[in-house]
Design a protein around this motif. Sequence first.
Motif, PDB file in Angstrom:
ATOM      1  N   LEU A  41       0.947  -1.138   0.030  1.00  0.00           N
ATOM      2  CA  LEU A  41      -0.169  -0.093   0.076  1.00  0.00           C
ATOM      3  C   LEU A  41       0.991   1.197  -0.165  1.00  0.00           C
ATOM      4  CD1 LEU A  41      -2.932   1.318   0.193  1.00  0.00           C
ATOM      5  CD2 LEU A  41      -2.626   0.975   2.637  1.00  0.00           C
ATOM      6  N   GLU A  42       1.927   1.192   0.794  1.00  0.00           N
ATOM      7  CA  GLU A  42       2.660   2.402   0.751  1.00  0.00           C
ATOM      8  C   GLU A  42       3.438   2.507  -0.625  1.00  0.00           C
ATOM      9  OE1 GLU A  42       5.627   1.882   4.022  1.00  0.00           O
ATOM     10  OE2 GLU A  42       4.024   2.866   5.474  1.00  0.00           O
ATOM     11  N   GLY A  43       3.726   1.685  -1.194  1.00  0.00           N
ATOM     12  CA  GLY A  43       4.410   1.729  -2.566  1.00  0.00           C
ATOM     13  C   GLY A  43       3.401   2.275  -3.557  1.00  0.00           C
ATOM     14  N   GLU A  44       2.061   1.927  -3.434  1.00  0.00           N
ATOM     15  CA  GLU A  44       0.977   2.711  -4.249  1.00  0.00           C
ATOM     16  C   GLU A  44       0.821   3.956  -3.867  1.00  0.00           C
ATOM     17  OE1 GLU A  44      -2.538   0.545  -4.107  1.00  0.00           O
ATOM     18  OE2 GLU A  44      -1.607  -1.403  -4.740  1.00  0.00           O
ATOM     19  N   LEU A  45       1.022   4.377  -2.592  1.00  0.00           N
ATOM     20  CA  LEU A  45       0.819   5.823  -1.776  1.00  0.00           C
ATOM     21  C   LEU A  45       2.005   6.582  -2.520  1.00  0.00           C
ATOM     22  CD1 LEU A  45      -0.518   5.413   1.731  1.00  0.00           C
ATOM     23  CD2 LEU A  45      -1.671   6.216  -0.292  1.00  0.00           C
ATOM     24  N   LEU A  46       3.143   5.974  -2.623  1.00  0.00           N
ATOM     25  CA  LEU A  46       4.299   6.954  -3.180  1.00  0.00           C
ATOM     26  C   LEU A  46       3.965   6.956  -4.487  1.00  0.00           C
ATOM     27  CD1 LEU A  46       7.147   7.781  -2.619  1.00  0.00           C
ATOM     28  CD2 LEU A  46       7.980   5.635  -3.270  1.00  0.00           C
ATOM     29  N   SER A  47       3.481   6.160  -5.306  1.00  0.00           N
ATOM     30  CA  SER A  47       3.361   6.245  -6.920  1.00  0.00           C
ATOM     31  C   SER A  47       2.282   7.425  -6.971  1.00  0.00           C
ATOM     32  CB  SER A  47       2.657   5.137  -7.498  1.00  0.00           C
ATOM     33  OG  SER A  47       3.765   3.919  -7.223  1.00  0.00           O
ATOM     34  N   ILE A  48       1.265   7.233  -5.958  1.00  0.00           N
ATOM     35  CA  ILE A  48       0.242   8.338  -6.149  1.00  0.00           C
ATOM     36  C   ILE A  48       0.509   9.813  -5.732  1.00  0.00           C
ATOM     37  CG2 ILE A  48      -2.075   9.360  -4.929  1.00  0.00           C
ATOM     38  CD1 ILE A  48      -2.924   6.486  -4.462  1.00  0.00           C
ATOM     39  N   ARG A  49       1.603   9.948  -4.841  1.00  0.00           N
ATOM     40  CA  ARG A  49       2.219  11.174  -4.436  1.00  0.00           C
ATOM     41  C   ARG A  49       3.040  11.598  -5.722  1.00  0.00           C
ATOM     42  NH1 ARG A  49       7.075  11.632  -0.083  1.00  0.00           N
ATOM     43  NH2 ARG A  49       8.024  10.910  -1.984  1.00  0.00           N
ATOM     44  N   ASN A  50       3.796  10.779  -6.300  1.00  0.00           N
ATOM     45  CA  ASN A  50       4.551  11.220  -7.601  1.00  0.00           C
ATOM     46  C   ASN A  50       3.680  11.780  -8.412  1.00  0.00           C
ATOM     47  OD1 ASN A  50       6.846  10.532  -5.988  1.00  0.00           O
ATOM     48  ND2 ASN A  50       7.140   8.484  -6.905  1.00  0.00           N
ATOM     49  N   LEU A  51       2.621  10.920  -8.821  1.00  0.00           N
ATOM     50  CA  LEU A  51       1.602  11.247  -9.832  1.00  0.00           C
ATOM     51  C   LEU A  51       0.865  12.674  -9.294  1.00  0.00           C
ATOM     52  CD1 LEU A  51       0.142  10.495 -12.309  1.00  0.00           C
ATOM     53  CD2 LEU A  51      -1.439   9.131 -11.019  1.00  0.00           C
ATOM     54  N   MET A  52       0.621  12.771  -8.337  1.00  0.00           N
ATOM     55  CA  MET A  52      -0.152  13.999  -7.706  1.00  0.00           C
ATOM     56  C   MET A  52       0.952  15.421  -7.907  1.00  0.00           C
ATOM     57  SD  MET A  52      -3.199  13.589  -6.742  1.00  0.00           S
ATOM     58  CE  MET A  52      -4.204  12.554  -6.134  1.00  0.00           C
ATOM     59  N   SER A  53       2.440  14.985  -7.542  1.00  0.00           N
ATOM     60  CA  SER A  53       3.080  16.115  -7.866  1.00  0.00           C
ATOM     61  C   SER A  53       3.298  16.562  -9.263  1.00  0.00           C
ATOM     62  CB  SER A  53       4.406  15.564  -7.391  1.00  0.00           C
ATOM     63  OG  SER A  53       4.513  15.360  -5.794  1.00  0.00           O
ATOM     64  N   SER A  54       3.421  15.473 -10.311  1.00  0.00           N
ATOM     65  CA  SER A  54       3.259  15.828 -11.560  1.00  0.00           C
ATOM     66  C   SER A  54       2.044  16.387 -12.073  1.00  0.00           C
ATOM     67  CB  SER A  54       3.586  14.484 -12.483  1.00  0.00           C
ATOM     68  OG  SER A  54       4.699  13.714 -11.966  1.00  0.00           O
ATOM     69  N   LYS A  55       0.953  16.127 -11.548  1.00  0.00           N
ATOM     70  CA  LYS A  55      -0.461  16.497 -12.232  1.00  0.00           C
ATOM     71  C   LYS A  55      -0.608  17.966 -11.304  1.00  0.00           C
ATOM     72  CE  LYS A  55      -1.304  12.861 -14.549  1.00  0.00           C
ATOM     73  NZ  LYS A  55      -1.380  13.207 -15.970  1.00  0.00           N
TER      74      LYS A  55
END
Length: 769
Positions: free
Chosen positions: A92-106
């Motif tokens: 789950l934390e791996g997915e959250l990290l991906s979300i964070r990176n995606l959110m930063s890009s977006k």
Amino acid sequence: MATAKKSSDFFMSAEENNNINVGGDKLKVFKTTSFDPEGYVTSKCQSMSEKEIRHLCSHLRDLKKASAEELRISVYSNYAAFIRTSKEISDLEGELLSIRNLMSSKAALVHSLAEGVRVDTLSKDDESSTEQDINNFEHREPSEIEKWSEEFPDVLEVLLAERKFDEALAALDDGESRVEEAKMRKTLTPAALLSLQTTITENRQHLADQLAETACQPSTRGLELRSAILALKNLGDGPRAHSLLVNAHYKRLQSNTQSLRPSSTSYGGAYTATLSQLVFSAVAQAADDSLAVFGDEPAYASELVTWSIKQTEFFALLVKRHALSSSAAAGGLRAAAECVQIALGHCSLLESRGLALCPVLLKLFRPCVEQALDANLKRIEESSAALAAADDWVLTYPPFGTRSSGRSTSTSLGSVIVSQPKLSSSAHRFNNMAQEFFEDVGPLLSMQLGGTTLNGLLQVFTSYVNLLITALPGSMEDEGNMEGFGNKIVRMAETEAQQIGLLANTTLLADELLPRAAMKLVSPNNAGRKEESNRRASDRQSRLPEQREWKRRLQRAVDRLRDSFCRQHALDLIFTEDGDTQLSAEMYIRMDGNVEEPEWFPSLIFQELFGKLSRMLSIAADMFVGRERVGTLLLMRLTETVIMWISNDQSFWEDIEEGPTPLGPLGLQQFYLDMEFVILFSSQGRYLSRHLHQVIKNIIARAIDAFAATGMDPYSVLPEDDWFSEVSQIAIKMLSNKSKFGNMDRDSTSPTASISAQSVSSIVSHGSS
């Protein structure tokens, strides 16, 4: 220009305020269980402001903190479930990290779009002013942040190529700080800011992959491995980092153990020592690395404990397969004990690191050790039975060079005679094997095998006692107590000395040798640590009652042999070889039918009882030097057996009390004399117990009551007690052959006063008829 800028600032503030008012309603979508971050960002990001995205990220961080607290509580309530859940949280934390990176890009994209919208809505005057600013911005010299942003991707690429993980991580952290600063000061264009954020995100992932790949390499170890794991943890992927750490140690351990191949001639202790050194050193190193990088966080500590238990089970499996099982099956208790001790010695060193794995080892090794115990006990039983088949039951000192009480008897003959016991050959063998057995079991006390050991040896000793019982002549008549031992071949003990030797064997073993050997189970190890000595002292106190009960059970086994011995000798006295009885009511009743007055002397059976006891007393005095009480108990028990047979023989008392011919004065006098004779020689031999004395008095009183029932006064026909004592003394001296009858002074009123020296032969003849 200034007016346009001021108007733009005012417009931005109004728009942001409007977005804040509606932000609460928009966040409701995050609370649903069907929230899809990818779909949400794709459909909504173009209409969201940067502030809304920040608010959303803050809310997600709060959820993460709450989740961590909930996780901590669940660890204490359900430890096993926590280990499983921690793996899921890692994903789950791996997915959250991906979300964070995606959110930063977006977020950068949204910011860029928002900037574009604001530019489009400006007035034409503002457009000309903005275009002028942009042209000025484009044609001016690049600022320091712009130069850095252009060089940053190349710097990261070089650091990653050179595998300088710490410097790359520091560069990424510095890059994020500069991005935040650029956002606040607006020193970079939206496109440059977005490109920089994308570069940081991609290189973070690239660095994490490189760190994971490095940790998985067999050549990575020590400080390099710890640095890679620490860097991966600092990147925000702690669970994955810890799993990679323990997995790296596992692969290295697996590689080392595969190269360790025990041969058919290898020594089990050497293999165990080498393997335990490999396994527990790897566990210790993993524990040190985990503590250095992750501290004592419960989630990581729990994973380390679980992993350590698995490695311990793996170690125990190899030891049992290559060393312990073969030793246990062959009855090699000493070899099995050595393997266990070596393993526990290495395993106990981990306790200082908070890993108490010794109970795991003890549980895994216990079945093999118990198998070795059983095989050893079986060997003692079979070896003793084999020697009993050829034992001549002659007591001797142990031969030189054998071990008694765990020490070699290489001393002088005089000291051997003083310190060593006299036993028959099978008993010597039993004693030596028992001593060795307790010495071998001693190192295994931590496995709580004391009770099993004592009970096992008690059963073997009971089996040996059963063998000795079968060595008594006529013992096959008592097959009820010989279950499972009827097929054993044992050499018969024909003489009284041999039969008493059987009792000497068991008595010395049960009273002294076996309890002394069993004390090795409670002897503390003076070389051990203080806490270990305290624990053993506590165990010793708890085992003392157990050993006292064990010794009592040994004594009960000896009592069975003594009872069998006494019962058979009593039957030999009471019955003839033809099955006729020498002790019946008729021998007293018929005396009053004789014309002549009898020559007073104890009855034949009591003369034989006295002779048998006298011989046994002499034999016991030689056999039980320093342990005279053993001989005394034997004579006491034999005398009680004969007297109790009289007391409990219903046919005897039915003839005395209810028979057609009543007991007469002469019969009563003879019966009284026989009982007083038994009391006198038992008293002089010091084996007259209170119980025996009371039973004899009860028998005499019963005979007197039977005589009084005929209507006669028993005390009118019975002489004084001194007369019975004198006749008994004369009989004892004559039967002992200590003096001649003619030299004795006699009372003139005694019934034997008229007996001359010439009539001594007639008295003896009468007594032996």
